[in-house]
Write an enzyme that holds these catalytic residues in place. Structure first.
Site, short mmCIF file in Angstrom:
data_model
loop_
_atom_site.label_atom_id
_atom_site.label_comp_id
_atom_site.label_asym_id
_atom_site.label_seq_id
_atom_site.Cartn_x
_atom_site.Cartn_y
_atom_site.Cartn_z
N HIS A 73 -26.87 -10.32 -24.04
CA HIS A 73 -27.63 -9.09 -23.80
C HIS A 73 -27.38 -8.07 -24.92
O HIS A 73 -28.30 -7.39 -25.36
CB HIS A 73 -27.22 -8.47 -22.46
CG HIS A 73 -27.96 -9.03 -21.28
ND1 HIS A 73 -29.33 -9.14 -21.23
CD2 HIS A 73 -27.51 -9.51 -20.09
CE1 HIS A 73 -29.70 -9.65 -20.07
NE2 HIS A 73 -28.61 -9.90 -19.36
N GLU A 120 -33.53 -11.77 -18.78
CA GLU A 120 -32.45 -12.51 -18.13
C GLU A 120 -32.49 -13.98 -18.53
O GLU A 120 -31.46 -14.59 -18.82
CB GLU A 120 -32.54 -12.37 -16.60
CG GLU A 120 -32.03 -11.06 -16.05
CD GLU A 120 -30.58 -10.79 -16.39
OE1 GLU A 120 -29.75 -11.72 -16.31
OE2 GLU A 120 -30.27 -9.65 -16.76
N GLU A 170 -23.39 -11.84 -21.06
CA GLU A 170 -23.39 -10.39 -21.31
C GLU A 170 -23.40 -10.08 -22.81
O GLU A 170 -24.06 -9.14 -23.25
CB GLU A 170 -22.18 -9.74 -20.64
CG GLU A 170 -22.14 -9.88 -19.12
CD GLU A 170 -23.42 -9.39 -18.46
OE1 GLU A 170 -24.07 -8.47 -19.00
OE2 GLU A 170 -23.78 -9.95 -17.41
#
EC number: 3.4.24.-
Length: 288
Positions: A134, A204, A131
């Protein structure tokens, strides 16, 4: 390379949106669509994080309640070279996590109560690193823009269809205009969805690789993905009730499982392939 691909795909998505505007209202419609897209992206930039957190009833976790979690996130953020994001807890048994926020300085990492229950500390560390990757790669803003434009394309296509049905039968439109708007109504949302999928899947894979580097242990993330994928299948009925399809692309593993059609149009790459790549990365690093 994935950055260039993302820019090109966002360009195609924007072009599709402008085309929908032109079909509805000619040159004027295209100009209106352009400014409408700008306004929606402004809204997505400033408010998409608040909407996502509110949707899952997520609350910020004070340091005193989970110092170990805050320390873990702080360490990973230092490794990534970004400010420590705020940490939120979503009260759902569905094990998952997502990141949101307009930039690294205003970012949030949210975890569910379900993920805290099933993952070991090392596996959770791998998920949090994903995360944070990201956030580092600014995927949050890109996915918000893609989702906003994609939704607007679907809305414009529907408007074009119904305006041709109920907007009269002038000679300029006729049967040709009706067929054109029908094709737009059917094909534009599908094209937008495919482009969103391509953007999301590419990023991803990149977040998996970057996250594995941040936590320095690809196997931690690989083992977490194995558990999360299994849980997603087991809790599919719960996810169908609790998860908004418009936010599923934000999650580390797609919580909406079940039908083959859903798998075909998934915003996530196959979890098995993600795990395989992480194991290959671990072998290159000498971790296996």
């Amino acid at each position: 390379m994935h950055t260039i691909k993302t820019v090109l795909l966002l360009g195609v998505l924007t072009g599709l949106f402008l085309l929908a505007g032109k079909i509805i209202g000619g040159q004027t419609g295209m100009i209106i669509a352009f400014f409408f897209a700008m306004a929606m992206n402004f809204f997505a930039y400033w408010f998409s994080d608040k909407m996502a957190l509110k949707m899952y009833r997520a609350q910020e976790i004070p340091y005193e309640e989970a110092p170990w979690l805050h320390d873990m996130v702080a360490e990973l953020a230092r490794n990534a070279g970004i400010p420590k994001p705020r940490i939120y807890l979503a009260p759902t048994e569905i094990p998952n996590a997502f990141a949101t926020g307009r930039n690294p300085k205003n970012a949030v990492v949210a975890v569910t109560s379900g993920i805290l229950n099933i993952l070991s500390p090392e596996e959770l560390r791998g998920v949090l690193a994903h995360e944070i990757a990201h956030i580092k790669n600014r995927d949050i803003l890109i996915s918000s823009i893609a989702a906003t434009i994609g939704g607007a394309i679907s809305m414009l296509a529907e408007m074009a269809f119904w305006s041709n049905i109920f907007g009269g039968n002038d000679e300029d439109n006729g049967i040709g205009g009706l067929i054109g708007s029908l094709l737009l109504f059917i094909l534009a949302p599908i094209a937008a969805m495919i482009i969103q999928m391509a953007i999301s899947r590419s990023r991803e894979y990149a977040a998996d690789a970057t996250g594995a580097e941040i936590c320095r242990c690809p196997l931690s993330l690989a083992k977490a993905l194995e558990k999360l994928e299994m849980a997603a299948h087991q809790l599919a009925p719960v996810a169908a009730r609790e998860v908004n399809p418009g936010t599923a692309h934000m999650m580390i593993v797609n919580p909406l499982k079940g039908s083959s059609i859903a798998s075909l149009f998934s915003t996530h790459p196959p979890t098995e392939e993600r795990i395989r790549r992480l194991y290959e990365m671990a072998r290159r690093m000498g971790s296996v």
